[in-house]
Motif scaffolding. Structure first.
Motif, short mmCIF file in Angstrom:
data_model
loop_
_atom_site.label_atom_id
_atom_site.label_comp_id
_atom_site.label_asym_id
_atom_site.label_seq_id
_atom_site.Cartn_x
_atom_site.Cartn_y
_atom_site.Cartn_z
N SER A 33 0.81 -1.22 0.00
CA SER A 33 0.00 0.00 0.00
C SER A 33 0.85 1.28 0.00
O SER A 33 1.97 1.30 0.50
CB SER A 33 -0.94 0.00 1.21
N ASN A 34 0.25 2.33 -0.55
CA ASN A 34 0.92 3.64 -0.57
C ASN A 34 1.25 4.12 0.84
O ASN A 34 2.31 4.68 1.08
CB ASN A 34 0.01 4.68 -1.24
N VAL A 35 0.31 3.88 1.76
CA VAL A 35 0.53 4.38 3.11
C VAL A 35 1.69 3.64 3.77
O VAL A 35 2.52 4.24 4.47
CB VAL A 35 -0.75 4.33 3.97
N LYS A 36 1.80 2.35 3.52
CA LYS A 36 2.89 1.57 4.12
C LYS A 36 4.24 2.07 3.59
O LYS A 36 5.21 2.18 4.34
CB LYS A 36 2.67 0.09 3.74
N LYS A 37 4.26 2.39 2.32
CA LYS A 37 5.49 2.89 1.71
C LYS A 37 5.91 4.20 2.40
O LYS A 37 7.06 4.38 2.78
CB LYS A 37 5.23 3.12 0.21
N TRP A 38 4.91 5.06 2.59
CA TRP A 38 5.19 6.35 3.24
C TRP A 38 5.68 6.13 4.67
O TRP A 38 6.61 6.79 5.13
CB TRP A 38 3.91 7.20 3.22
N MET A 39 5.04 5.19 5.34
CA MET A 39 5.45 4.90 6.72
C MET A 39 6.89 4.40 6.76
O MET A 39 7.69 4.83 7.60
CB MET A 39 4.51 3.86 7.34
N ASN A 40 7.22 3.51 5.83
CA ASN A 40 8.60 3.01 5.77
C ASN A 40 9.59 4.15 5.56
O ASN A 40 10.63 4.22 6.21
CB ASN A 40 8.76 1.98 4.65
N GLU A 41 9.22 5.06 4.65
CA GLU A 41 10.11 6.19 4.37
C GLU A 41 10.27 7.11 5.58
O GLU A 41 11.25 7.85 5.68
CB GLU A 41 9.56 7.01 3.20
N HIS A 42 9.26 7.09 6.46
CA HIS A 42 9.31 7.99 7.62
C HIS A 42 9.58 7.26 8.93
O HIS A 42 9.37 7.82 10.01
CB HIS A 42 8.00 8.80 7.70
N GLY A 43 10.03 6.03 8.82
CA GLY A 43 10.40 5.26 10.01
C GLY A 43 9.24 5.00 10.96
O GLY A 43 9.42 4.96 12.18
N ILE A 44 8.05 4.86 10.41
CA ILE A 44 6.87 4.60 11.25
C ILE A 44 6.46 3.14 11.05
O ILE A 44 6.31 2.68 9.92
CB ILE A 44 5.71 5.56 10.86
N TRP A 308 -4.13 7.46 -0.16
CA TRP A 308 -3.94 6.55 0.97
C TRP A 308 -5.13 5.62 1.21
O TRP A 308 -4.95 4.42 1.38
CB TRP A 308 -3.66 7.37 2.24
N VAL A 309 -6.34 6.17 1.22
CA VAL A 309 -7.50 5.33 1.55
C VAL A 309 -7.77 4.33 0.42
O VAL A 309 -7.95 3.15 0.65
CB VAL A 309 -8.76 6.18 1.83
N PHE A 310 -7.79 4.84 -0.81
CA PHE A 310 -8.08 3.94 -1.94
C PHE A 310 -6.81 3.49 -2.65
O PHE A 310 -6.88 2.83 -3.68
CB PHE A 310 -9.10 4.58 -2.88
N ASP A 311 -5.68 3.89 -2.09
CA ASP A 311 -4.41 3.29 -2.50
C ASP A 311 -4.17 3.37 -4.00
O ASP A 311 -3.70 2.40 -4.62
CB ASP A 311 -4.44 1.81 -2.04
N ILE A 312 -4.52 4.51 -4.59
CA ILE A 312 -4.43 4.65 -6.05
C ILE A 312 -2.98 4.53 -6.54
O ILE A 312 -2.10 5.26 -6.08
CB ILE A 312 -4.99 6.04 -6.48
N LYS A 313 -2.80 3.60 -7.48
CA LYS A 313 -1.47 3.43 -8.10
C LYS A 313 -1.62 3.73 -9.59
O LYS A 313 -2.72 3.85 -10.11
CB LYS A 313 -1.01 1.98 -7.93
N ASP A 314 -0.49 3.74 -10.27
CA ASP A 314 -0.51 4.14 -11.67
C ASP A 314 -1.34 3.24 -12.57
O ASP A 314 -1.91 3.69 -13.55
CB ASP A 314 0.93 4.23 -12.18
#
Ligand code: PRX
Length: 658
Positions: A33-44, A308-314
């Motif tokens: 998921s997009n949110v997980k990627k963001w969390m990884n990038e921010h150490g969350i 984030w909610v609907f996890d839109i990817k390309d």
């Protein structure tokens, strides 16, 4: 056999309803998921940690804005909060069209499909980002030539065709403020709205298809424009090719107008807090209120929540099956998806036309990966039965969504099993025209509870307050938002007092949403419906008093009270109690006439399901009609203490009439 199935269904519902029972989204959805990627990038590491960190709202929204928007000039400050007014991204120079269109041009995305259009009769169109860009620029140039300038208002009365987003973006591009009026609204409703905002130009079409018939939009527009002094021009798009009435001084064909216009148009550099659009919505008074949204914060709010909610990817094919005439379409068909460079489906017609499997056909045809709709639509498909769904594959779907009203667990399970094939998490999103963006909604990493919109989106601080303003758990109370959010409304067009009164007067410096909610021990929110006199019919918001005003505008009506009654399909339906003027005879025909009268005044969605004639309506001594008492009586509930009423005998009238 039948009994067995019914039992099995009951069991599943019972299990699902246990609040401790959590639905965990599939591991691959969580991990990618997009949110997980963001969390990884921010150490969350965890969802809880994300919610905790995002409580620093300036840090959070400032940080996520970097992923979705490109300022012409960066903000000097993330937030200036002077209750009840918030300015986000203060000092930034911006235009939302720069992110929705301009930034894609010259990149490989310009050839990506922005919209697949499916007309009700089966005609199709495909518009790439470049196609959209050129069409928007041409119309923007045409508007400029007509004298439309930054800050001018443009009324848009169009159905679900690509010209609707094109018209919106053309306005935004030159800094004009668009005000879209839902094409299901009547001529008089359109007139009221364009007069309130003083629109200079109105954009419409000849007619459009709905359930196999043509809806004569230009004719309705002409009716509205009979008394709309601010309107100088009416631009008409040819959708069906129907003959239409024509006013040579005022009307212009869209195609003629844009024919020779340049394909480039400079995007107006706005202040991030300049108005982008006005969208009218219902409140507790008879007059709709013009909610104003802005370029900057709105862009950050809608794009981030959609991503984030609907996890839109390309490679997603996104279908938000709402109408662009409502906030859902503004935020999640037009601005959010375009900022993310997504591909969306736009469908013109009725969900069950020509057959109840039209939607499932569309999903297979375009390989839709994410479907976002309302509980009312789900209940409609439930009524038609599973057979219609089974004819289709639907394996392209990976996420589902719900909006507009609380989703009942039966509908949730049906949606989950039959459409999502027990594979797709359901994102139940709570939000409003005023909030502009999702406020309480799961992420693909959030364990779900059927019937709950789960927890506030990161950066949103919601609570349930009791009458004294204390947070409460496990009991119904007022849903409130404690801190500002980026897509928060700027106010009401031309009515600052009403803005303060409506949202900010109940509890100091806290936004009152107007919904009743319950928060459980796990911090999950369970939305229970409106707390105020606003109806929710098929996910559409209609003020009780608006329908009452429409009724009393009929020459034979003296007084009217309107209540909502639970309805199997629509969630709620409209029931009217009417006192006729002296000497007017009640009749079945008059009931029909009154139902039709409301449809003409407001639009078919507001047509009462039932009209009852009474001699009197229960009132307080100060003359206020007691809708609460009427509703309780009509639904056979306890009416409570009626001793404060001026005319307690009128309560029995309600029972007799119904
Ligand atoms: O009562 C809530 C209900 O719809 C209202 C907002 O209506 P409107 O401004 O027309 O926007 C509708 C689309 C966002 C809210 O005050 N509502 C919206 N979503 C939900 C909901 N009620 C329960 N659950 C939801 N997911």
């Amino acid at each position: 056999m039948v009994i067995e199935m019914a039992e099995e269904k009951k069991d599943t519902i019972a299990v699902l309803l246990e609040e401790k029972r959590l639905f965990h989204p599939p591991e691959d959805i969580v991990e990618n998921s997009n949110v997980k990627k963001w969390m990884n990038e921010h150490g969350i590491e965890t969802y809880e940690e994300l919610l905790e960190k995002a409580k620093d709202i300036e840090w959070f929204w400032g940080e996520v804005s970097k992923d979705v928007v490109n300022w012409y000039e960066p903000p000097k400050k993330i937030l200036e909060w002077k209750p009840p007014y918030a300015e986000w991204f203060v000092g930034a120079k911006y235009n939302i069209v720069h992110d929705a269109l301009d930034k894609h041009i010259g990149t490989p995305r310009e050839n990506k499909v922005a919209y697949y259009f499916e007309g009700e009769p089966g005609d199709t169109r495909k518009l790439t980002y470049k196609d959209l860009y050129v069409r928007v620029n041409k119309l923007a140039n045409a508007l400029k030539d007509l004298g439309v300038k930054k800050g001018d208002r443009v009324g848009i009365y169009l159905p679900m065709i690509p010209e609707l987003p094109i018209a919106m973006l053309a306005c935004a591009k030159i800094g004009a403020i668009h005000s879209v009026v839902f094409s299901g609204f009547s001529a008089l409703a359109l007139r009221e709205r364009i007069n309130d905002c003083g629109a200079k130009v109105v954009i419409t079409c000849d007619s459009f298809y709905r359930r196999g018939k043509k809806v004569p939009l230009k004719k309705q527009t002409d009716e509205a424009l009979k008394e709309a002094p601010s309107v100088e021009h009416c631009i008409v798009y040819r959708r069906t090719g129907d003959e239409v009435p024509w006013n040579k001084e005022r009307d212009l064909w869209w195609d003629d107008l844009i024919k020779d216009k340049p394909e480039e148009c400079e995007t107006e550099k706005m202040d991030a807090n300049d108005p982008l659009f006005i969208l009218y919505t219902s409140g507790t008074t008879g007059k709709p209120k013009g909610v104003v949204h802005r370029h900057g914060g709105y862009a950050v709010g809608v794009a981030t929540t959609l991503k984030w909610v609907f996890d839109i990817k390309d490679d997603d094919i996104w279908w938000c099956a709402a109408d662009i005439g409502w906030i859902t379409g503004h935020s999640y068909i037009v601005y959010g998806p375009l900022i993310l460079g997504a591909t969306s489906v736009i469908y013109e017609g009725a969900p069950d036309y020509p057959k109840p499997d039209r939607w499932w056909e569309i999903i297979d045809k375009y390989k839709v990966t994410i479907l976002y709709t309302s509980p009312t639509s789900i209940r409609l498909f439930m009524k038609y039965g599973e057979e219609w769904v089974k004819k289709h594959d639907l394996s392209s779907l990976r996420l589902l969504g719900s909006v507009g009203e609380p989703i009942n667990p039966e509908a949730w399970i049906w949606y989950y099993k039959n459409i999502g094939k027990e594979r797709c998490p359901i994102m139940d999103t709570w939000w409003q025209t005023e909030t502009g963006q999702f406020m309480i909604a799961p992420l693909p990493i959030t364990p779900l509870k059927p019937g709950s919109a789960t927890k506030p989106f990161p950066g949103i601080q919601a609570e349930v307050f009791d009458a004294e303003g204390k947070p409460i758990k496990n009991a119904g109370g007022n849903l409130v938002i404690l801190k500002p959010w980026p897509a928060m409304l700027k106010g009401f067009y031309g009515d600052p007092e009403r803005y303060k009164q409506t949202y900010w007067s109940r509890y100091p410096n806290v936004y009152l949403a107007g919904d009743v909610a319950r928060k459980d021990d796990d911090g999950y929110f369970w939305l229970q419906g409106r707390a105020d006199d606003v109806l929710n019919v098929s996910g559409h918001r209609i003020g009780n008093s608006e329908v009452e005003s429409a009724l009393v505008s009929h020459p034979k009506v003296a007084e009217a009270a309107v209540i909502g009654k639970p309805h199997e399909l629509k969630g709620e339906c409209i029931v009217a109690y009417v006192v006729l003027k002296e000497g007017v005879e009640p009749s079945k025909q008059l009931k029909e006439e009154l139902r039709e009268h409301v449809a003409i005044q407001m639009g078919k969605i507001a047509r009462p399901d039932e009209v009852w004639f009474v001699k009197d309506l229960p009132k307080t001594r100060s003359g206020k009609i007691m809708r609460r008492v009427i509703r309780a009586k009509a639904l056979g509930q306890d009416v409570g203490d009626t001793s404060t009423l001026a005319n307690p005998e009128a309560v029995e009238e309600i029972a007799r009439a119904t």
